[in-house]
Structures are given as structure tokens and as C-alpha cells.
Design an enzyme around this catalytic site. Sequence first.
Site, short mmCIF file in Angstrom:
data_model
loop_
_atom_site.label_atom_id
_atom_site.label_comp_id
_atom_site.label_asym_id
_atom_site.label_seq_id
_atom_site.Cartn_x
_atom_site.Cartn_y
_atom_site.Cartn_z
CG ASP A 82 -1.93 1.06 1.27
OD1 ASP A 82 -2.33 1.53 0.19
OD2 ASP A 82 -2.37 1.43 2.38
CG HIS A 83 -0.21 4.92 0.39
ND1 HIS A 83 -0.64 5.95 -0.42
CD2 HIS A 83 -1.25 4.61 1.19
CE1 HIS A 83 -1.89 6.25 -0.11
NE2 HIS A 83 -2.28 5.44 0.86
CG HIS A 176 -4.90 8.42 3.93
ND1 HIS A 176 -4.47 9.16 2.87
CD2 HIS A 176 -5.03 7.16 3.48
CE1 HIS A 176 -4.35 8.38 1.80
NE2 HIS A 176 -4.69 7.15 2.14
CB VAL A 227 -10.54 -0.13 6.38
CG1 VAL A 227 -10.97 0.33 7.77
CG2 VAL A 227 -11.70 -0.02 5.40
CB ALA A 228 -5.25 1.93 7.80
CB THR A 229 -7.81 5.20 10.94
OG1 THR A 229 -6.82 5.88 10.17
CG2 THR A 229 -8.01 5.93 12.24
#
Length: 281
Positions: A82-83, A176, A227-229
Site C-alpha cells: 500500500d502506498h 486518511h 481501511v487502516a485507522t
Amino acid sequence: MPLVSLVEILADADRGGYAVPAFNCYNAETVDAVFMAAETARSPVIVQVYNRLFHSNDAANVAICAIAAASKSKLPVALHLDHGAGELEVLRAIRLGYTSVMIDGSELTFEANVEKTAAITRLAAHVGVSVEAELGHVGRADREMDRSAFTDPEKAAEFVALVKVDALAVMVGSAHGTYKIEPKLDIARIAAIKNKIGLPLVLHGGSGIPDPEIQAAVAAGIRKINVATDVCQAFYSAFRGLRADDPDYAKPLDLFMKTVKDRMVTFMADRIEVFGSGGKA
Ligand code: 13P
């Protein structure tokens, strides 16, 4: 079964009109939680790992866990960088068995983004690894939203004509992190981009967006939601309210981690339901 490519998972999502959750994973517990939630819901899923973790052993550790879990599962699972910042992380990802990579040139000029992305698509094509690019920079939720960064459908068409990517991350009002004000997605823009380019579209900043907004975005063409946070928040929620002398702290780590994992599984299962990918695997 072995891990599958992003292109395969997203082609199915396009046919079925749903979005596949891409949960950011950091350790064995997050990978375990992803598989537990996806198995129960029979959902295809993407295990994804931030660029930063490719500068320690963490990206390798996550890969080992994900590859082992996928080999025992019948679910379609992709493992994704990712990124990705550049060749270094992309090459490390390919070596570790990741099946797709994102190359993030969204803060560059259009021409420089094309050039940077094309260098990676050429590399990845040799080994059948899928590539996600980003056009229109998705910023941070704690900063002012930059409307001038929103993805232009015409530019998106120009971009994908110049560089052959498998999915495109777009700026359509998400950001984000933790939102200070409730986000409002530009659904008409998503539909216009989808209409112009046809490719599966990716929504970054998938934490904290109201469910009806998510569902409208999926109906308009979003096929992967990052979805991370909120995965981290689900993890931390297991610690909230515990005092230093709480008996939970005397438990063996695996038993304590079961509580932590269960919180993440509940959260992920709920996202799978909202994204519409449950029952699709
Ligand atoms: P959130 O942390 O806002 O969920 O964003 C995740 C993301 O987009 C990862 O690429």
C-alpha cells in the site's frame, strides 16, 4: 489456495457490483483477524501493508502469515503493498510474494506521475503482479480538504490511456485518518470517472465514512476500499478501560490477544457487510 492477483479479485467485484475490503495489517494478529472475518462472511479480501513496513521485518512477517493462512483457505486473497514509494519497496514486495503493488505518484505532476507509474507497471508485468496507481492526492483527515486535488474524469482517462494500471485510486472527498468533520463523497464524480475509464476504482481513507456514503460510492464504481485507522481503533479498544492492576494483564499473551482479535473481527465483519462482499467467495 495460493494468493490471487488484485486484477482477478477486482474483476469479480466489478462483475458483482461490490467492493473488496483492503485491511491494513501490521502483525500476525491483524492478519488472523482478517482471515477470521473473511472466512465467516465468505468474502474475498485484500491484506495490505504500508510502505513503511517494508523498511523492517514487518512486511515479511505479514507475508509469511498471509501466505500460510491463504494456503489453508478457499477464499480469494490478495497481498498488496500500500502506498508504494518506489522501486525499492516494489521489488521487496515482489520478492516476498506480494501479488499486487500500489505505486503512489499522486503528489507529483501529472507527467511525473505517469512516468513513475509506467516504470513500475513495466517491472510488475514481467512477474504478473498487479498495479494500483493514484491520480488526485488523497490527503489527511486532520488537514483542510483540498478540493483542487479531486480527480478529474478527463485526466483519469488520459492517465489510463498512457499507463496500463489494473486499478486507480481516486480523490473524491475521502482522507486518511480520523475525520474532524463528517466526510461527504462526490458520488457523481466517482460515476463519471468509472464511466470514462471502466477500471476498478479504489477509495482510500475508508475509516469513518458514513455507511450510506460508502454504499453509494460502491454503486457508482468503487471496487476496493482501504481501511487502516479503524482497524487500529478496534485493536486499541481492547485496552481501553484496563487499569495497570487489571487481571487481564496477567493473562498469557495469546489469551489476551484473542480479545483483541475478536474486536477487530467484529469491526471487519461489519465492513464486509457494508461493502457488499459477504457471500461472494
Ligand atoms: P484510513 O486510515 O483513513 O482508514 O485510510 C487507509 C488507507 O487509505 C490506506 O491506504
